[in-house]
Design an enzyme around this catalytic site. Structure first.
Site, PDB file in Angstrom:
ATOM      1  N   GLY A  46      -8.774 -38.184  13.090  1.00 21.50           N
ATOM      2  CA  GLY A  46     -10.134 -38.407  13.743  1.00 21.50           C
ATOM      3  C   GLY A  46     -10.077 -38.370  15.333  1.00 21.50           C
ATOM      4  CB  CYS A  94      -5.766 -44.496  18.694  1.00 18.70           C
ATOM      5  SG  CYS A  94      -7.165 -43.842  19.863  1.00 18.70           S
ATOM      6  CG  LEU A  95      -5.156 -38.225  18.192  1.00 18.48           C
ATOM      7  CD1 LEU A  95      -6.003 -37.130  18.034  1.00 18.48           C
ATOM      8  CD2 LEU A  95      -3.669 -37.815  17.883  1.00 18.48           C
ATOM      9  CG  HIS A 136     -10.015 -45.726  14.998  1.00 10.44           C
ATOM     10  ND1 HIS A 136      -8.689 -46.383  15.229  1.00 10.44           N
ATOM     11  CD2 HIS A 136     -10.079 -44.692  16.117  1.00 10.44           C
ATOM     12  CE1 HIS A 136      -8.081 -45.917  16.186  1.00 10.44           C
ATOM     13  NE2 HIS A 136      -8.978 -44.997  16.525  1.00 10.44           N
ATOM     14  CG  HIS A 140     -12.586 -43.972  19.859  1.00  2.98           C
ATOM     15  ND1 HIS A 140     -11.823 -44.296  21.163  1.00  2.98           N
ATOM     16  CD2 HIS A 140     -11.767 -43.483  18.920  1.00  2.98           C
ATOM     17  CE1 HIS A 140     -10.649 -44.268  20.574  1.00  2.98           C
ATOM     18  NE2 HIS A 140     -10.621 -43.629  19.440  1.00  2.98           N
TER      19      HIS A 140
HETATM   20 ZN    ZN Z   1      -8.904 -43.639  18.360  1.00  3.68          ZN
END
Ligand code: ZN
Length: 174
Positions: A46, A94-95, A136, A140
């Site tokens: 994502g 998370c990236l 999630h 953001h």
């Molecule tokens: Zn994230």
């Protein structure tokens, strides 16, 4: 198509609220394609526009396990209309927080309204990993990170480590 750079925490932009999109046009579709490519390459399941530095309410998701059968989901102006009382817990990453993971409890099911890649209004019911991923990513758009759902102690520890590794990264880029 070009890949975008992913914003890493701590960065003030990750704490800002994203704005709704007015229309779906070719420029937006190009951005969505680039976000998807960036997410696949990372790799991640994502990515929200804010994570590539764009404060718009836009998300790309692909929770399909099979790399051969990609199943991308483009969410423009997503809005959660229902969250179940029943919860589920996943070890989330998370990236924008590379290398860090924590167990986060969220509603197990959610219903969602959004505009799709072609500008059509859609609604879906999600559960399991998809429901967690959607929540999630929508977090953001409101400046919320998964570490905001865990203890302050653990959150501060992760941010401290990320700050340190960012500094080390700067040192090698001379
Ligand atoms: Zn994230």
């Amino acid at each position: 198509m070009s890949k975008r750079n992913i914003v890493i925490e701590p960065d003030p932009i990750l704490r800002k609220k994203s704005e709704p999109l007015e229309e779906v046009n070719n420029d937006l579709r190009k951005l969505m394609d680039e976000m998807l490519e960036t997410m696949y390459e990372a790799p991640g399941i994502g990515l929200a526009a804010v994570q590539v530095g764009i404060l718009k309410r836009l998300i790309v998701i692909d929770v399909s396990k099979d790399k051969e059968k990609k199943d991308p989901l483009f969410l423009i102006n997503p809005e959660i209309t229902f969250k179940s009382n029943k919860t589920s817990t996943y070890e989330e990453g998370c990236l924008s927080l590379p290398g860090h993971f924590a167990e986060v409890e969220r509603p197990a099911e959610c219903h969602l309204n959004f505009v799709d890649y072609n500008g059509n209004k859609k609604d879906i019911k999600a559960n399991g990993l998809l429901a967690t991923c959607i929540q999630h990513e929508i977090d953001h758009l409101d400046g919320i990170l998964f570490i905001d759902h865990i203890s302050k102690l653990k959150r501060d520890m992760i941010i401290k480590k990320l700050k340190k590794s960012k500094k080390e990264l700067d040192k090698v880029i001379l």
